[in-house]
Every structure is written in structure tokens, then in C-alpha cells.
Scaffold this motif. Structure first.
Motif, short mmCIF file in Angstrom:
data_model
loop_
_atom_site.label_atom_id
_atom_site.label_comp_id
_atom_site.label_asym_id
_atom_site.label_seq_id
_atom_site.Cartn_x
_atom_site.Cartn_y
_atom_site.Cartn_z
N UNK A 60 1.23 11.95 -2.90
CA UNK A 60 0.38 10.80 -3.22
C UNK A 60 0.50 9.78 -2.09
N UNK A 61 -0.61 9.35 -1.52
CA UNK A 61 -0.53 8.40 -0.40
C UNK A 61 -0.26 6.98 -0.88
N UNK A 62 0.34 6.20 0.00
CA UNK A 62 0.55 4.78 -0.26
C UNK A 62 -0.60 3.97 0.31
N UNK A 63 -0.86 2.86 -0.29
CA UNK A 63 -1.92 1.97 0.19
C UNK A 63 -1.34 0.57 0.37
N UNK A 64 -1.99 -0.22 1.19
CA UNK A 64 -1.59 -1.61 1.42
C UNK A 64 -2.65 -2.51 0.81
N UNK A 81 -1.58 5.57 -6.86
CA UNK A 81 -1.69 5.95 -8.27
C UNK A 81 -0.78 5.10 -9.16
N UNK A 82 -0.26 4.00 -8.63
CA UNK A 82 0.59 3.11 -9.42
C UNK A 82 -0.26 2.28 -10.37
N UNK A 113 -2.00 -4.38 -17.51
CA UNK A 113 -0.82 -3.84 -16.83
C UNK A 113 -0.77 -2.32 -16.90
N UNK A 114 -1.41 -1.72 -17.91
CA UNK A 114 -1.36 -0.27 -18.06
C UNK A 114 -2.44 0.44 -17.24
N UNK A 115 -3.38 -0.32 -16.69
CA UNK A 115 -4.46 0.28 -15.89
C UNK A 115 -3.92 0.72 -14.53
#
Length: 281
Positions: A60-64, A81-82, A113-115
């Protein structure tokens, strides 16, 4: 005989459904149980994100993302995907806001918060606005004021307790003297009662709840007990004064009677009685 060909069973593909962020709702069906799929918030079916479902899947890639809070900006690197709740947890450090006090606004809409970030359309370089929940801030301020008030009340009760301890020693000393038959000046007893009443008034002016209220009640009972003791000692002390006066009056009467008897003996001497026979020459 002709062999019957077995009918091939066909697995229906999961029904597509969009997230609440997209504004369209999909039907919830039994396809959630199909291997490789999972139910997401809002009833949407998506592929499982667990690495166990697909060992060959790419990481899973990280985003800024750029988060604006007041006049400052915070660049946060997070998994695409957090959830927004995870983003709040990260923002609690640099902003000093508790997660329950945060509101995250993305595309002019507050996000739960759950989205999840990717489902709501958050991409690399996206901008999110962070604001403080006013209701939560008011609750926190009210709780802070209550804690400060409770702490002050506890300190005031401790100070009164210290004064009552000193007065208690004096009450015990006076009680020993009166029980030993020694009369105490009435002004001393009255002053002690007045000092204890002052502490009782101070306790009555303290507003408290919970454990602090219980501490105040205990000190009130102590002060009332010492006041009642002094009232009883005052009555006993006044009785000691009357008894001492009666004793002095009795002693004076006895002295006067003895003096009268001595005067009568001098004025009217009795004849001498000879009890010894002397030889006459």
C-alpha cells in the motif's frame, strides 16, 4: 447411453457500491461473504486489504497530505488506505488537540473518523482543513474549571483541618483540667467555642462534590463534636465554682466558731482539777 454434462456453477460478481463520500448507496447483499471481498463503512464491498488474501499484491503506498490548522500547515505522510481517525491521531502531536476535539474537513464536508482516505478521494497532495470542535472545547474548559474549583476546595478543607487539629489539643487540655477539679476561666471556654464556630462557617462556605464533599462533612462533624464538648465543660466548670465557694464559706464558719469558743474560754475559765496528790511537809 449418453452422458449428461455437469452444469457449470457460476459465481456472481459482487454488486458494485459506492461509498458515502460519493453520494450513492449500493445494495447490501450476501456477496460480502465472497472470498477476497469485505464490507466497508456505508455498506460498500471492496477487495480485502489484508496481505493474507493476496500474497503477490503490491504494498500500500503512502501519500502526503497538507493539513491546515489555523494559520499553520502540517504535512503528514500517511497510508493511502488509512482512516481519518488515524490521521487525527497523528495530528494530535503537532497541534496539541485531542482526537475527540478535532474536526477534519475535506471538500467542504466533515469526515467521520471511521471513513477511509482513499474511499473519500484523498490523494497525494490533497488539502484537509482541521478545526477545533467548539462544543468539545467548551466541555473541556468547563471540566478544567471544575477541577480547579475542586482542587481549591480540597486545599481550603486541609487548611481548616490543620486549625481544627490545633484547637482539638486545647480542648483536650481544658477537659483534663476541669475533670481534675480545676476551675477554668469562662472567657477561655467562650473564646474556644467562638474559634470553632468560625471554622464551621468557613466549612459551610465551601462548595464541593464527590470526595471533597465527604472530607468537608467529616470536618463539620469534628467541629460540632468539639463545640458540644465545650458546652458540657462550661456547665461542669460553673459547678466547680459553686462547690469551691461553698467550701470557703464552710471553712470561714468553722473558723468563726472556733474563735467564739476560745473567747468564751478566756472570759469564763473553768476551775482547775487536781489529779495528782502531792506530799505535804
Amino acid at each position: 447411453m449418453l452422458r449428461m454434462k455437469p452444469k457449470a456453477t457460476r459465481v456472481s460478481s459482487p454488486v458494485k457500491s459506492t461509498s458515502p463520500c460519493g453520494g450513492r448507496g449500493g445494495s447490501e447483499t450476501a456477496t460480502a461473504a465472497v472470498a477476497g471481498w469485505e464490507m466497508r463503512p456505508g455498506g460498500m464491498l471492496v477487495q480485502k486489504r489484508s496481505s493474507d488474501s493476496n500474497q503477490n499484491s503490491s504494498p500500500v503506498p503512502n501519500i502526503k497530505v497538507k493539513v491546515k490548522y489555523g494559520s499553520s500547515y502540517h504535512e503528514i505522510i500517511i497510508s493511502s488506505q488509512a482512516s481519518f481517525g488515524e490521521l487525527k491521531t497523528i495530528l494530535a502531536g503537532p497541534t496539541g488537540l485531542k482526537t475527540q476535539d478535532q474536526k477534519l474537513i475535506f471538500k467542504e464536508k466533515e469526515r467521520d473518523s471511521k471513513a477511509f482516505l482513499d474511499i473519500c478521494g484523498v490523494k497525494n497532495g490533497s488539502k484537509i482543513v482541521l478545526i477545533e470542535d467548539e462544543l468539545s472545547r467548551e466541555r473541556r474548559c468547563a471540566e478544567s474549571r471544575r477541577n480547579a474549583k475542586r482542587e481549591k476546595a480540597s486545599k481550603d478543607i486541609q487548611a481548616i483541618r490543620f486549625e481544627v487539629d490545633k484547637l482539638a489539643k486545647q480542648v483536650a487540655s481544658i477537659e483534663m483540667e476541669i475533670n481534675g477539679g480545676k476551675k477554668v476561666m469562662e472567657t477561655v471556654l467562650l473564646n474556644m467555642i467562638e474559634l470553632l464556630m468560625t471554622q464551621l462557617i468557613k466549612l459551610d462556605g465551601i462548595s464541593a462534590d464527590g470526595d471533597v464533599k465527604l472530607q468537608r462533612r467529616m470536618q463539620v462533624k469534628r467541629v460540632q463534636k468539639y463545640i458540644e464538648t465545650l458546652d458540657m465543660l462550661k456547665i461542669r466548670n460553673s459547678g466547680l465554682g459553686k462547690a469551691a465557694g461553698n467550701n470557703i464559706f464552710t471553712i470561714q464558719n468553722q473558723n468563726q466558731k472556733e474563735q467564739r469558743n476560745q473567747g468564751n474560754f478566756i472570759n469564763n475559765p473553768r476551775p482547775a482539777v487536781v489529779t495528782t496528790k502531792w506530799e505535804t511537809f
